[in-house]
Design a protein around this motif. Structure first.
Motif, mmCIF file in Angstrom:
data_model
loop_
_atom_site.group_PDB
_atom_site.id
_atom_site.type_symbol
_atom_site.label_atom_id
_atom_site.label_comp_id
_atom_site.label_asym_id
_atom_site.label_seq_id
_atom_site.Cartn_x
_atom_site.Cartn_y
_atom_site.Cartn_z
ATOM 1 N N ASP A 1 -6.002 -0.973 4.168
ATOM 2 C CA ASP A 1 -6.660 0.087 4.947
ATOM 3 C C ASP A 1 -7.606 -0.497 6.000
ATOM 4 O OD1 ASP A 1 -5.378 2.195 3.800
ATOM 5 O OD2 ASP A 1 -6.931 2.595 2.303
ATOM 6 N N HIS B 1 -5.768 3.229 -5.370
ATOM 7 C CA HIS B 1 -6.068 2.059 -4.548
ATOM 8 C C HIS B 1 -6.621 0.919 -5.392
ATOM 9 C CE1 HIS B 1 -5.220 4.235 -0.989
ATOM 10 N NE2 HIS B 1 -5.790 3.380 -0.185
ATOM 11 N N HIS C 1 0.840 -1.206 0.000
ATOM 12 C CA HIS C 1 0.000 0.000 0.000
ATOM 13 C C HIS C 1 0.874 1.256 0.000
ATOM 14 C CE1 HIS C 1 -2.030 3.271 2.215
ATOM 15 N NE2 HIS C 1 -3.156 2.817 1.724
ATOM 16 N N GLU D 1 1.461 3.989 -2.978
ATOM 17 C CA GLU D 1 1.152 5.396 -2.735
ATOM 18 C C GLU D 1 2.328 6.265 -3.175
ATOM 19 O OE1 GLU D 1 -1.787 6.301 0.481
ATOM 20 O OE2 GLU D 1 0.075 6.905 1.471
#
Ligand SMILES: [Zn+2]
Ligand SMILES: [Zn+2]
Length: 326
Positions: A192, A184, A174, A178
């Motif tokens: 998350d 996403h 993740h 980013e």
């Protein structure tokens, strides 16, 4: 009598060397200790060389760093995956892509079995191969999830271990996506959700036994001087103390793994005031840890590039995360 280098002392020299504008003396101190057989625990020989290699790498001396990493591999033939990963990363940075990729690819299966093996991803990402790193992370997550689906009869320990790995790999993936500016996807959403679940677990943490009590280095040393009987409750060195905590937190971080994703920091003065004239045993330590909740819980894990929770001043991903000697 020349100084014997303990693991703590190696870390200290490493931290000084990384900060110093003139790191050659720190590298020399580590290498000469290895040459002269002055590493206290022979199992730390490779580690001393890798710390020296890291100082050189940061100073831009990649060729000499490579020589030390190569030597570290030879020093510890049975336990050298991390050294080989460092060597692979250095080869990539030196433009020797085929050799570097071959070294790292040989270690790739570890991503599915060893929670510490995320150093492979760091080596790839930091040498301009974030795309490959993401590909490997996705495949490792696929494989572990598939394994948990098909192995209905895995032991509870094995399930916890798989859950902790899914958590760690999804989080890492993740953050890396980013950094790359990618949107996403399904695994990011999973990351998350898991992260929110951990935060919630931490909020719910009141006086459960999972409040982890951490002693900064100076306090740890003073603690055992003040209450020698506590040597039975703690490992002999501060380095092992923080490694134990990191391990316990990783174990606790599994899917639905419950609470424990935080640290409270103890002090000798505080414990002394808390216990008064009472003898200090493990129960007292637990009660003392609980009493510290109000003063603040340090959330774990920190960001990979944030200062490590142990107070070393080094980035988490270069400090307690790799748990080099765990
Ligand atoms: Zn997100
Ligand atoms: Zn640390």
């Amino acid at each position: 009598m020349p100084e014997l280098l303990t693991a703590d002392r190696i870390d200290e020299i490493g931290a000084l060397g990384l900060k110093s504008p003139d790191p050659a003396a720190f590298v020399a101190e580590l290498v000469s200790a290895v040459d002269e057989g002055r590493v206290a625990d022979p199992d730390d020989t490779g580690y001393a060389l890798l710390v020296a290699a890291e100082i050189l790498r940061q100073a831009g001396d990649l060729a000499d760093a490579l020589a030390l990493a190569t030597r570290a591999i030879a020093e510890q033939p049975d336990d050298n995956a991390y050294a080989r990963a460092v060597r692979g990363g250095l080869l990539l940075r030196l433009g020797r892509s085929d050799e570097g990729m071959a070294e790292l690819t040989a270690l790739r299966p570890l991503l599915e079995t060893d929670p510490a093996a995320t150093y492979l991803v760091d080596e790839l990402a930091e040498s301009g191969h974030a795309d490959t790193a993401l590909e490997w992370l996705t495949a490792a997550l696929d494989a572990i999830l598939e394994r948990t689906r098909t192995q209905q009869h895995a032991s509870e320990d094995a399930q916890d271990e798989a859950a902790a790995m899914i958590y760690g790999l999804a989080q890492l993936r993740h953050d890396l996506r980013e950094e790359q500016g990618l949107p996403h996807d399904e695994y990011d959403n999973l990351a998350d959700r898991l992260s929110a679940a951990s935060t919630h677990a931490l909020d719910a943490l009141d006086d459960g036994p999972a409040t982890l009590l951490f002693w900064p280095q100076a306090e740890f040393n003073a603690l055992l001087v003040r209450w020698p009987a506590l040597v039975d409750s703690y490992p002999p060195t501060w380095d092992e103390h923080r490694a134990h905590l990191e391990r316990a937190l990783v174990d606790a971080s599994g899917l639905g793994g419950g609470v424990g994703l935080g640290i409270v920091t103890g002090s000798v003065e505080g414990l002394s005031a808390f216990a008064g004239a009472d003898a200090i045993d493990e129960e007292t330590l637990d009660e003392y840890a609980d009493s510290l909740d109000d003063a603040g819980i340090t959330t774990w894990p920190p960001g990979r590039n944030d200062a490590c929770w142990c107070g070393s001043g080094t980035k988490y991903k270069k400090c307690c995360l790799p748990r080099l000697r765990a």
